[in-house]
Design an enzyme around this catalytic site. Structure first.
Site, PDB file in Angstrom:
ATOM      1  N   GLU A 137      -4.284 -10.640   3.117  1.00 40.34           N
ATOM      2  CA  GLU A 137      -4.187 -10.955   1.600  1.00 40.34           C
ATOM      3  C   GLU A 137      -3.168 -11.941   1.145  1.00 40.34           C
ATOM      4  OE1 GLU A 137      -3.775  -8.026  -2.511  1.00 40.34           O
ATOM      5  OE2 GLU A 137      -2.912  -7.249  -0.753  1.00 40.34           O
ATOM      6  N   LYS A 186     -10.076 -10.210  -6.421  1.00 36.31           N
ATOM      7  CA  LYS A 186      -9.618  -8.912  -6.514  1.00 36.31           C
ATOM      8  C   LYS A 186      -9.888  -8.506  -7.888  1.00 36.31           C
ATOM      9  CE  LYS A 186      -5.498  -6.076  -5.038  1.00 36.31           C
ATOM     10  NZ  LYS A 186      -4.310  -6.284  -4.402  1.00 36.31           N
ATOM     11  N   CYS A 219      -7.178  -4.895  -0.410  1.00 33.65           N
ATOM     12  CA  CYS A 219      -6.129  -3.772  -0.635  1.00 33.65           C
ATOM     13  C   CYS A 219      -6.477  -2.482  -1.381  1.00 33.65           C
ATOM     14  CB  CYS A 219      -4.724  -4.531  -1.181  1.00 33.65           C
ATOM     15  SG  CYS A 219      -3.252  -3.711  -0.919  1.00 33.65           S
TER      16      CYS A 219
END
Length: 291
Positions: free
Chosen positions: A49, A132, A166
């Site tokens: 990430e 995200k 995540c």
């Protein structure tokens, strides 16, 4: 019952830090790891990430002082435009080393930053991105929110490839959509049951000290229409994250590749520009990866 395919897919999970505030140097670092992975025979390489642009661990971007504003200006300048010259260079790397490349990147769109994942194929094509959808906790001070228009799954010779970043993995309906999503442009044309994946696990505690471990899985993937290679680049690798990724693999019937950046204090700017509460050399939670 469909018989297992004989070929073995080799994937490399890279655990390394960005070069903070120096995106060209980070791209140089990425190319070194891609070269190493290609020499090991890898066909798929996954970076953590925010690898391009850096994960803002320890930063307080709510700081309205001159120092805080300057820190954000430099962070914003380290992000990349998509498409843009950095994307072109990553695509060229994927072509040079003939790998599928998946990497976390901080994407800049005017004044807004997004935590994104970029996808490239071995022919040097930029396939697309995932933004995200839900930044976690204080990340919302830094990054904008994505939406479901960038949740792709791509067909590859090794399985259907996609990414959830995540702790947006806490959203059950997002995971479910990935399990059920048809691939782009090749709906109903390709299934990959029984694929074996050999994972070359690269753990980079520091330059020149690399531990490599090869793992071969004999687990057969059942036929389904959704994601088969589930990339989950992360900034967390604690016990809850480990168990979450194990659950995703079981729930989705897919392989999970989840690298984290291994960051040392020296990888971040020196005080007083960057203050970090921990005194130890490493500032990441721990060094586990999920495969």
């Amino acid at each position: 019952m469909v018989s297992a395919m004989s070929s073995i897919v080799r994937a490399t999970v890279v655990q390394a830090s960005s070069v903070f505030y120096d995106t060209p140097a980070t791209l140089d670092k990425a190319e070194r790891f891609l070269k190493e992975a290609a020499e090991l025979g890898s066909q798929l390489v996954v970076f953590p990430e925010a690898f391009i642009g850096g994960y803002p661990r320890g930063y307080n971007f709510a700081d309205q002082s001159t120092r805080g504003k300057e820190s954000f200006r430099k962070y914003h300048a380290s992000a990349i435009n998509v498409p843009g010259p950095e994307v072109d260079r990553l695509a060229a790397m994927a072509a040079k080393y003939k790998v599928y490349l998946v990497t976390g990147a901080i994407e800049r769109e005017r004044y807004t930053l997004y935590c994104s994942v970029l996808f490239f194929d071995p022919e040097g094509n930029y396939l697309g991105k995932h933004r995200k959808i839900m930044p976690t906790f204080s990340e919302r001070l830094v990054w904008g929110f994505g939406d479901c228009s960038t949740t792709p799954v791509y067909d590859t010779p090794y399985g259907k490839l996609g990414s959830v970043i995540c702790w947006e993995n806490r959203m059950p309906l997002l995971r479910t959509s990935m399990y059920a999503k048809d691939v782009l442009s090749t709906v109903g044309k390709s299934f990959h049951p029984g694929r074996q994946i050999a994972v070359v696990f690269s753990k980079h505690h520091c330059e020149g000290n690399i531990c490599l471990k090869e793992i071969v899985s004999n687990t057969r993937l059942d036929l389904h229409t959704g994601i088969e290679i589930y990339c989950a680049p992360t900034a967390d690798s604690g016990d809850k994250w480990l168990s979450t990724m194990t659950h995703v693999a079981m729930e989705g019937g897919c392989y999970v590749l989840s690298p984290i950046q291994i960051c040392r204090r020296e990888d971040y700017p020196s005080p007083p520009e960057h203050l970090y509460s921990r005194s130890e050399d490493f500032v990441t939670p721990d060094f586990d990866s999920i495969i």
